[in-house]
Design a protein around this motif. Structure first.
Motif, PDB file in Angstrom:
ATOM      1  N   LYS A  97       0.831  -1.205   0.000  1.00 11.08           N
ATOM      2  CA  LYS A  97       0.000   0.000   0.000  1.00 11.08           C
ATOM      3  C   LYS A  97       0.870   1.261   0.000  1.00 11.08           C
ATOM      4  N   ARG A  98       1.895   1.275   0.818  1.00 13.45           N
ATOM      5  CA  ARG A  98       2.787   2.438   0.892  1.00 13.45           C
ATOM      6  C   ARG A  98       3.629   2.582  -0.374  1.00 13.45           C
ATOM      7  N   LEU A  99       4.039   1.470  -0.949  1.00 10.98           N
ATOM      8  CA  LEU A  99       4.786   1.531  -2.205  1.00 10.98           C
ATOM      9  C   LEU A  99       3.910   2.097  -3.327  1.00 10.98           C
ATOM     10  N   ALA A 100       2.664   1.690  -3.345  1.00 12.66           N
ATOM     11  CA  ALA A 100       1.743   2.187  -4.382  1.00 12.66           C
ATOM     12  C   ALA A 100       1.572   3.697  -4.267  1.00 12.66           C
ATOM     13  N   ARG A 101       1.540   4.207  -3.043  1.00 10.99           N
ATOM     14  CA  ARG A 101       1.420   5.667  -2.850  1.00 10.99           C
ATOM     15  C   ARG A 101       2.720   6.366  -3.201  1.00 10.99           C
ATOM     16  N   ALA A 102       3.837   5.769  -2.836  1.00 12.34           N
ATOM     17  CA  ALA A 102       5.141   6.406  -3.035  1.00 12.34           C
ATOM     18  C   ALA A 102       5.622   6.313  -4.480  1.00 12.34           C
ATOM     19  N   LEU A 103       5.261   5.250  -5.169  1.00 15.44           N
ATOM     20  CA  LEU A 103       5.723   5.021  -6.533  1.00 15.44           C
ATOM     21  C   LEU A 103       4.527   4.861  -7.463  1.00 15.44           C
ATOM     22  N   PRO A 104       3.885   5.979  -7.851  1.00 22.86           N
ATOM     23  CA  PRO A 104       2.724   5.839  -8.738  1.00 22.86           C
ATOM     24  C   PRO A 104       3.136   5.173 -10.046  1.00 22.86           C
ATOM     25  N   PRO A 105       2.234   4.426 -10.644  1.00 27.87           N
ATOM     26  CA  PRO A 105       2.590   3.699 -11.865  1.00 27.87           C
ATOM     27  C   PRO A 105       2.984   4.655 -12.988  1.00 27.87           C
ATOM     28  N   LYS A 106       3.954   4.224 -13.765  1.00 30.24           N
ATOM     29  CA  LYS A 106       4.393   5.018 -14.910  1.00 30.24           C
ATOM     30  C   LYS A 106       3.447   4.743 -16.071  1.00 30.24           C
ATOM     31  N   PRO A 107       3.018   5.800 -16.753  1.00 25.89           N
ATOM     32  CA  PRO A 107       2.120   5.567 -17.886  1.00 25.89           C
ATOM     33  C   PRO A 107       2.845   4.809 -19.003  1.00 25.89           C
ATOM     34  N   THR A 108       2.118   3.940 -19.639  1.00 21.82           N
ATOM     35  CA  THR A 108       2.680   3.189 -20.750  1.00 21.82           C
ATOM     36  C   THR A 108       1.794   3.406 -21.967  1.00 21.82           C
ATOM     37  N   GLY A 109       2.298   3.122 -23.107  1.00 16.69           N
ATOM     38  CA  GLY A 109       1.508   3.252 -24.327  1.00 16.69           C
ATOM     39  C   GLY A 109       1.627   4.622 -24.952  1.00 16.69           C
ATOM     40  N   MET A 110       0.669   4.942 -25.818  1.00 13.33           N
ATOM     41  CA  MET A 110       0.672   6.200 -26.553  1.00 13.33           C
ATOM     42  C   MET A 110      -0.064   7.283 -25.799  1.00 13.33           C
ATOM     43  N   ASN A 111       0.390   8.502 -25.990  1.00 16.14           N
ATOM     44  CA  ASN A 111      -0.298   9.660 -25.443  1.00 16.14           C
ATOM     45  C   ASN A 111      -1.221  10.186 -26.530  1.00 16.14           C
ATOM     46  N   LEU A 112      -2.526  10.066 -26.315  1.00 12.11           N
ATOM     47  CA  LEU A 112      -3.495  10.533 -27.304  1.00 12.11           C
ATOM     48  C   LEU A 112      -3.890  11.959 -26.961  1.00 12.11           C
ATOM     49  N   ASN A 113      -3.745  12.836 -27.940  1.00 14.79           N
ATOM     50  CA  ASN A 113      -4.053  14.238 -27.745  1.00 14.79           C
ATOM     51  C   ASN A 113      -5.412  14.518 -28.346  1.00 14.79           C
ATOM     52  N   SER A 114      -6.320  15.093 -27.577  1.00 12.48           N
ATOM     53  CA  SER A 114      -7.665  15.352 -28.075  1.00 12.48           C
ATOM     54  C   SER A 114      -7.791  16.702 -28.765  1.00 12.48           C
ATOM     55  N   ASN A 115      -6.749  17.503 -28.796  1.00 12.52           N
ATOM     56  CA  ASN A 115      -6.805  18.801 -29.471  1.00 12.52           C
ATOM     57  C   ASN A 115      -6.785  18.603 -30.974  1.00 12.52           C
ATOM     58  N   VAL A 116      -7.672  19.298 -31.664  1.00 15.13           N
ATOM     59  CA  VAL A 116      -7.733  19.231 -33.116  1.00 15.13           C
ATOM     60  C   VAL A 116      -6.898  20.375 -33.660  1.00 15.13           C
ATOM     61  N   GLN A 117      -6.017  20.056 -34.551  1.00 12.14           N
ATOM     62  CA  GLN A 117      -5.177  21.090 -35.145  1.00 12.14           C
ATOM     63  C   GLN A 117      -5.870  21.679 -36.364  1.00 12.14           C
ATOM     64  N   ASP A 118      -5.883  22.987 -36.449  1.00  7.38           N
ATOM     65  CA  ASP A 118      -6.483  23.675 -37.586  1.00  7.38           C
ATOM     66  C   ASP A 118      -5.453  23.745 -38.697  1.00  7.38           C
ATOM     67  N   ARG A 119      -5.778  23.162 -39.831  1.00  8.99           N
ATOM     68  CA  ARG A 119      -4.858  23.143 -40.956  1.00  8.99           C
ATOM     69  C   ARG A 119      -5.298  24.107 -42.063  1.00  8.99           C
ATOM     70  N   GLY A 120      -6.170  25.029 -41.748  1.00  7.65           N
ATOM     71  CA  GLY A 120      -6.579  26.017 -42.724  1.00  7.65           C
ATOM     72  C   GLY A 120      -7.674  25.553 -43.665  1.00  7.65           C
TER      73      GLY A 120
END
Length: 128
Positions: A97-120
């Motif tokens: 329990k203390r390890l889980a609080r002290a060492l939060p899990p590292k994110p894995t996988g892809m970072n999906l960005n929800s921002n839409v880019q305006d390309r004109g």
């Protein structure tokens, strides 16, 4: 690097155990705590465990003494009995329990960005 450093330098947790029926083991446990503080991982979860709680009539180290030492050294304290299994599972659960609080899990996988880019480009929809 000393040989001993290899054993606990990168450790995420440490359990220092002494026998409640032996002051000598408590003195040695205090030395191990100092050793870990000097050479170990400063962020490690540390537990001071008073073992052999089944030998209460032969107790030489009072619980308050162990609790105070643990608190002064940033550790948590627990009394166990390896013989009867008293608090053994609880000890490992508390460490996890203390390890889980002290060492939060590292994110894995892809970072999906929800921002839409305006390309004109503009898109229009017409209805008839």
């Amino acid at each position: 690097m000393c040989i001993r450093d290899r054993y606990y330098r990168g450790a995420a947790a440490a359990i220092v155990v002494y026998d409640i029926s032996s002051v000598d083991t408590f003195v040695r446990a205090k030395k191990w705590v100092q050793e870990l503080q000097t050479h170990g991982n400063q962020k490690a979860v540390m537990a001071l465990v008073a073992n052999k709680s089944d030998l209460e009539p032969k107790r030489e180290v009072e619980a308050e003494v162990g609790e105070q030492f643990a608190q002064e050294n940033g550790m948590f304290y627990m009394e166990t009995s390896a013989k009867t299994a008293e608090n053994v599972n609880e000890l490992f659960y508390e460490i996890a329990k203390r390890l889980a609080r002290a060492l939060p899990p590292k994110p894995t996988g892809m970072n999906l960005n929800s921002n839409v880019q305006d390309r004109g480009r503009s898109y229009y929809c017409c209805s008839a």
